[in-house]
Write a protein that holds these residues in place. Structure first.
Motif, mmCIF file in Angstrom:
data_model
loop_
_atom_site.group_PDB
_atom_site.id
_atom_site.type_symbol
_atom_site.label_atom_id
_atom_site.label_comp_id
_atom_site.label_asym_id
_atom_site.label_seq_id
_atom_site.Cartn_x
_atom_site.Cartn_y
_atom_site.Cartn_z
ATOM 1 N N VAL A 1 24.384 60.777 58.348
ATOM 2 C CA VAL A 1 23.128 61.022 59.147
ATOM 3 C C VAL A 1 22.224 60.081 58.309
ATOM 4 N N CYS A 2 21.407 59.101 58.831
ATOM 5 C CA CYS A 2 20.426 58.519 57.930
ATOM 6 C C CYS A 2 19.032 58.780 58.708
ATOM 7 N N GLU A 3 17.908 58.616 57.992
ATOM 8 C CA GLU A 3 16.601 58.628 58.466
ATOM 9 C C GLU A 3 15.728 57.514 58.113
ATOM 10 N N LYS A 4 14.738 57.202 58.829
ATOM 11 C CA LYS A 4 14.016 55.991 58.644
ATOM 12 C C LYS A 4 13.349 56.187 57.338
ATOM 13 N N ARG A 5 13.192 55.196 56.352
ATOM 14 C CA ARG A 5 12.542 54.911 55.157
ATOM 15 C C ARG A 5 11.040 55.282 55.368
ATOM 16 N N CYS A 6 10.232 55.915 54.614
ATOM 17 C CA CYS A 6 8.770 56.297 54.665
ATOM 18 C C CYS A 6 8.186 55.938 53.384
ATOM 19 N N LEU A 7 6.922 56.043 53.226
ATOM 20 C CA LEU A 7 6.301 56.137 52.132
ATOM 21 C C LEU A 7 6.033 57.713 51.377
ATOM 22 N N PHE A 8 6.211 57.714 50.307
ATOM 23 C CA PHE A 8 6.067 59.034 49.752
ATOM 24 C C PHE A 8 4.874 59.702 49.893
ATOM 25 N N VAL B 1 24.083 56.293 67.610
ATOM 26 C CA VAL B 1 22.946 56.762 68.155
ATOM 27 C C VAL B 1 21.793 56.421 67.240
ATOM 28 N N THR B 2 20.650 56.265 67.855
ATOM 29 C CA THR B 2 19.422 56.600 66.966
ATOM 30 C C THR B 2 18.398 56.894 67.838
ATOM 31 N N ASP B 3 17.444 57.548 67.241
ATOM 32 C CA ASP B 3 16.085 58.112 68.078
ATOM 33 C C ASP B 3 14.868 57.494 67.491
ATOM 34 N N GLY B 4 14.894 56.584 66.598
ATOM 35 C CA GLY B 4 13.856 55.929 66.124
ATOM 36 C C GLY B 4 13.553 56.803 64.587
ATOM 37 N N LYS B 5 13.829 57.870 64.396
ATOM 38 C CA LYS B 5 13.700 58.490 63.170
ATOM 39 C C LYS B 5 14.870 58.604 62.492
ATOM 40 N N TYR B 6 16.149 59.077 63.111
ATOM 41 C CA TYR B 6 17.422 59.551 62.682
ATOM 42 C C TYR B 6 18.406 58.494 63.161
ATOM 43 N N ALA B 7 19.539 58.421 62.478
ATOM 44 C CA ALA B 7 20.532 57.349 63.060
ATOM 45 C C ALA B 7 21.858 57.923 62.398
#
Length: 170
Positions: A161-168, A38-44
């Motif tokens: 559980v993962c989250e989308k990478r983003c810039l610091f 499952v994913t929701d766009g931010k987490y997986a």
């Protein structure tokens, strides 16, 4: 060895989706392997197989994610909400802790979020401890149901559980 076999199996499944000429088979082009149930766009949520902390980090990274960091109480609530709402059907699989990016591998008992290199300012270790002391348990996992953190041996096999990478943010 078991993990290597799983990785080979997954690559084999992806490889099987192409024809011998290397062109995609139109009947199977809509099928793409993803390690995330499952994913929701931010987490997986990775529940395809239990893996060690290093393999979880590598799997997240290969799909544009990183293991989750829980830097605030708000993050804690968001992760628990994701796991409860999107991972609800997987809850029987989530009775054990899930890997996060937390680690003290670089400096014993100085916990950082591997995904962003920041030290912990918010903590939610089980039993209310500021950290859970142990010489050989250097990777952080979170219980899906309670949200409590526990450090584990990095070689333990766990879902993650993962989250989308983003810039610091500065």
């Amino acid at each position: 060895m078991r993990s290597l076999s799983l990785i080979c199996l997954f690559f084999g499944l992806v490889w099987a989706q192409t024809t011998p000429s290397g062109e995609e088979d139109s009947t199977e082009s809509d099928i793409a392997f993803s390690p995330f149930i499952v994913t929701d766009g931010k987490y997986a949520l990775g529940t395809f197989a239990k893996v060690n902390w290093y393999q979880a980090q590598a799997t997240c990274a290969s799909y544009g994610y990183t293991l989750v960091s829980i830097t605030t109480e708000s993050d804690q609530r968001a992760v628990r909400n994701f796991l409860y709402t999107h991972g609800n059907a997987q809850l029987p699989l989530l009775d054990a802790p899930l890997w996060t990016s937390g680690t003290d591998l670089a400096n014993a008992d100085t916990w950082i979020w591997f995904s962003n290199g920041r030290t912990f300012t918010y903590r939610n270790f089980q039993n209310g401890l500021s950290y859970y002391p142990s010489a050989s348990r250097n990777c952080l996992a979170v219980y899906a149901i309670t949200g409590a953190w526990v450090n584990e041996e990095c070689s333990e096999q766990r879902y993650f559980v993962c989250e989308k990478r983003c810039l610091f943010e500065d």
